[in-house]
Design a protein around this motif. Structure first.
Motif, PDB file in Angstrom:
ATOM      1  N   ARG A  35      60.955  18.074  15.741  1.00 18.90           N
ATOM      2  CA  ARG A  35      60.532  19.483  15.719  1.00 18.90           C
ATOM      3  C   ARG A  35      60.292  19.923  14.269  1.00 18.90           C
ATOM      4  N   LEU A  36      61.198  19.523  13.386  1.00 21.78           N
ATOM      5  CA  LEU A  36      61.052  19.885  11.973  1.00 21.78           C
ATOM      6  C   LEU A  36      59.839  19.190  11.348  1.00 21.78           C
ATOM      7  N   LEU A  37      59.572  17.969  11.807  1.00 25.26           N
ATOM      8  CA  LEU A  37      58.400  17.256  11.296  1.00 25.26           C
ATOM      9  C   LEU A  37      57.118  18.037  11.600  1.00 25.26           C
ATOM     10  N   VAL A  38      57.011  18.561  12.815  1.00 26.37           N
ATOM     11  CA  VAL A  38      55.806  19.329  13.162  1.00 26.37           C
ATOM     12  C   VAL A  38      55.754  20.614  12.324  1.00 26.37           C
ATOM     13  N   GLU A  39      56.917  21.203  12.053  1.00 23.83           N
ATOM     14  CA  GLU A  39      56.922  22.387  11.174  1.00 23.83           C
ATOM     15  C   GLU A  39      56.447  22.018   9.775  1.00 23.83           C
ATOM     16  N   LEU A  40      56.873  20.846   9.318  1.00 22.19           N
ATOM     17  CA  LEU A  40      56.399  20.370   8.004  1.00 22.19           C
ATOM     18  C   LEU A  40      54.885  20.216   8.003  1.00 22.19           C
ATOM     19  N   GLN A  41      54.353  19.658   9.102  1.00 28.42           N
ATOM     20  CA  GLN A  41      52.894  19.490   9.197  1.00 28.42           C
ATOM     21  C   GLN A  41      52.186  20.839   9.141  1.00 28.42           C
ATOM     22  N   ARG A  42      52.759  21.830   9.832  1.00 25.85           N
ATOM     23  CA  ARG A  42      52.139  23.174   9.837  1.00 25.85           C
ATOM     24  C   ARG A  42      52.183  23.791   8.441  1.00 25.85           C
ATOM     25  N   LEU A  43      53.332  23.634   7.788  1.00 22.11           N
ATOM     26  CA  LEU A  43      53.489  24.181   6.449  1.00 22.11           C
ATOM     27  C   LEU A  43      52.487  23.537   5.490  1.00 22.11           C
ATOM     28  N   ALA A  44      52.379  22.207   5.587  1.00 20.79           N
ATOM     29  CA  ALA A  44      51.446  21.485   4.710  1.00 20.79           C
ATOM     30  C   ALA A  44      50.011  21.951   4.964  1.00 20.79           C
ATOM     31  N   ALA A  45      49.669  22.192   6.242  1.00 24.38           N
ATOM     32  CA  ALA A  45      48.310  22.639   6.582  1.00 24.38           C
ATOM     33  C   ALA A  45      48.065  24.046   6.025  1.00 24.38           C
ATOM     34  N   ASP A  46      49.064  24.934   6.144  1.00 24.68           N
ATOM     35  CA  ASP A  46      48.928  26.295   5.618  1.00 24.68           C
ATOM     36  C   ASP A  46      48.703  26.284   4.110  1.00 24.68           C
ATOM     37  N   ILE A  47      49.485  25.464   3.441  1.00 25.44           N
ATOM     38  CA  ILE A  47      49.360  25.399   1.968  1.00 25.44           C
ATOM     39  C   ILE A  47      47.983  24.853   1.589  1.00 25.44           C
ATOM     40  N   ALA A  48      47.556  23.794   2.260  1.00 26.04           N
ATOM     41  CA  ALA A  48      46.246  23.202   1.951  1.00 26.04           C
ATOM     42  C   ALA A  48      45.135  24.231   2.162  1.00 26.04           C
ATOM     43  N   ARG A  49      45.218  24.952   3.295  1.00 22.51           N
ATOM     44  CA  ARG A  49      44.169  25.956   3.571  1.00 22.51           C
ATOM     45  C   ARG A  49      44.186  27.056   2.527  1.00 22.51           C
ATOM     46  N   SER A  50      45.389  27.505   2.138  1.00 24.98           N
ATOM     47  CA  SER A  50      45.472  28.593   1.159  1.00 24.98           C
ATOM     48  C   SER A  50      44.916  28.159  -0.188  1.00 24.98           C
ATOM     49  N   ARG A  51      44.911  26.850  -0.442  1.00 32.32           N
ATOM     50  CA  ARG A  51      44.354  26.331  -1.689  1.00 32.32           C
ATOM     51  C   ARG A  51      42.921  25.839  -1.502  1.00 32.32           C
ATOM     52  N   ARG A  52      42.360  26.154  -0.314  1.00 33.26           N
ATOM     53  CA  ARG A  52      40.986  25.753   0.017  1.00 33.26           C
ATOM     54  C   ARG A  52      40.791  24.242  -0.113  1.00 33.26           C
ATOM     55  N   ARG A  53      41.804  23.526   0.319  1.00 34.38           N
ATOM     56  CA  ARG A  53      41.715  22.060   0.340  1.00 34.38           C
ATOM     57  C   ARG A  53      41.672  21.593   1.787  1.00 34.38           C
ATOM     58  N   PRO A  54      41.171  20.389   2.024  1.00 37.61           N
ATOM     59  CA  PRO A  54      41.129  19.897   3.413  1.00 37.61           C
ATOM     60  C   PRO A  54      42.539  19.812   3.990  1.00 37.61           C
ATOM     61  N   ALA A  55      42.695  20.344   5.185  1.00 35.05           N
ATOM     62  CA  ALA A  55      44.016  20.334   5.823  1.00 35.05           C
ATOM     63  C   ALA A  55      44.017  19.363   6.997  1.00 35.05           C
ATOM     64  N   ARG A  56      45.072  18.574   7.122  1.00 33.27           N
ATOM     65  CA  ARG A  56      45.216  17.712   8.301  1.00 33.27           C
ATOM     66  C   ARG A  56      45.867  18.538   9.400  1.00 33.27           C
ATOM     67  N   ASN A  57      45.398  18.344  10.611  1.00 35.02           N
ATOM     68  CA  ASN A  57      45.907  19.142  11.724  1.00 35.02           C
ATOM     69  C   ASN A  57      47.307  18.707  12.134  1.00 35.02           C
ATOM     70  N   PRO A  58      48.195  19.680  12.339  1.00 35.78           N
ATOM     71  CA  PRO A  58      49.502  19.338  12.912  1.00 35.78           C
ATOM     72  C   PRO A  58      49.317  18.780  14.313  1.00 35.78           C
ATOM     73  N   TRP A  59      50.296  18.033  14.797  1.00 34.60           N
ATOM     74  CA  TRP A  59      50.228  17.496  16.154  1.00 34.60           C
ATOM     75  C   TRP A  59      50.078  18.639  17.157  1.00 34.60           C
TER      76      TRP A  59
END
Lengths: 63, 195
Positions: A35-59
């Motif tokens: 569950r925490l891993l998926v939260e990490l994926q979401r967090l990483a995607a949010d940060i990437a998007r906020s920096r206008r970088r390509p984001a990998r989709n969370p599961w």
């Protein structure tokens, strides 16, 4: 801020708190870790998007 | 700054601890599929590797796929082919997404054991409980050796964290490292210098 400082200036109390939290994480059940891993994926995607970088989709998991 | 008195339940949703989640169901489904593929002879054996395997033994690490190392049954040709496996999965209704197969939304990457170390890791995988089922996971000692052998910056970073957190049998680790010519990489890691 309280807490002694290590030679490198990083507060030892922060290091101790970090170690405690990581120790808690290690002991969690695998189901909770996933569950925490998926939260990490979401967090990483949010940060990437906020920096206008390509984001990998969370599961996108199905129940 | 709060440092000394961190709350016990620092993660956001304590109730989720006991709740069956979509993650659990997808993972369980993936395990069922892997076991089924072994049962019907499509695979000789499997073991979960990579970041999800590391997460079994240490804190969760950011990863985007479920790596399944697989041993394929002996074939008549010299080349290892994943075609029978993918044909089977297609027949079971699973969609491919680039190099993954999506199982309940979980991207599973099937990786044929590509060298002697990985073959040995699959053969010596550890059965670990997951909910009310069991999943075969690469042992912590083999996982560490694979990280050292692969040797990318992210593998070295993971390995450094892993040896702090996971319970690793040092005697067994040294034996595997020696057998696969990886002692120098272990020494470099523990001494904090490039391999």
């Amino acid at each position: 801020m309280t807490g002694q400082r290590e030679d490198n200036g990083f507060p030892s109390a922060v290091q101790a708190a970090d170690a405690r939290r990581r120790s808690q994480l290690v002991r969690l059940p695998i189901e909770e870790k996933l569950r925490l891993l998926v939260e990490l994926q979401r967090l990483a995607a949010d940060i990437a998007r906020s920096r206008r970088r390509p984001a990998r989709n969370p599961w996108q998991l199905e129940a | 700054m709060v440092m000394e008195n961190q709350p016990e339940a620092w993660y956001p949703d304590k109730r989720a601890l006991s709740r069956k989640t979509a993650r659990e169901e997808s993972m369980r489904r993936a395990i069922e599929i892997l076991e089924q593929l072994v049962g019907d002879g499509t695979l000789k054996a499997y073991a979960i590797g990579g970041g999800v395997a590391a997460t079994f033994y240490a804190e969760p690490v950011l990863t985007y796929d479920l790596d399944a190392f697989v041993l394929l049954p002996p074939s008549s040709g010299l080349l290892v082919s994943l075609s029978p496996l993918y044909d089977k999965l297609r027949g079971m209704g699973f969609a491919e997404d680039q190099e993954h197969v999506l199982v309940g939304g979980l991207p599973v990457q099937f990786i044929p054991a590509y060298n002697a170390l990985v073959e040995e890791a699959v053969e010596n995988a550890v059965p670990l409980p997951f909910g009310d089922t069991t999943v075969r996971v690469v042992s912590p000692e083999h996982l560490l050796c694979i990280m050292l052998q692969t040797g990318r910056p992210k593998d070295r970073a993971r390995a450094a964290l892993f040896i702090e957190e996971a319970e690793v049998d040092r005697g067994r680790l040294m034996e595997i490292l020696s057998r696969h010519g990886l002692v120098h990489r272990w020494t470099a890691l523990t001494e904090g210098r490039p391999a």
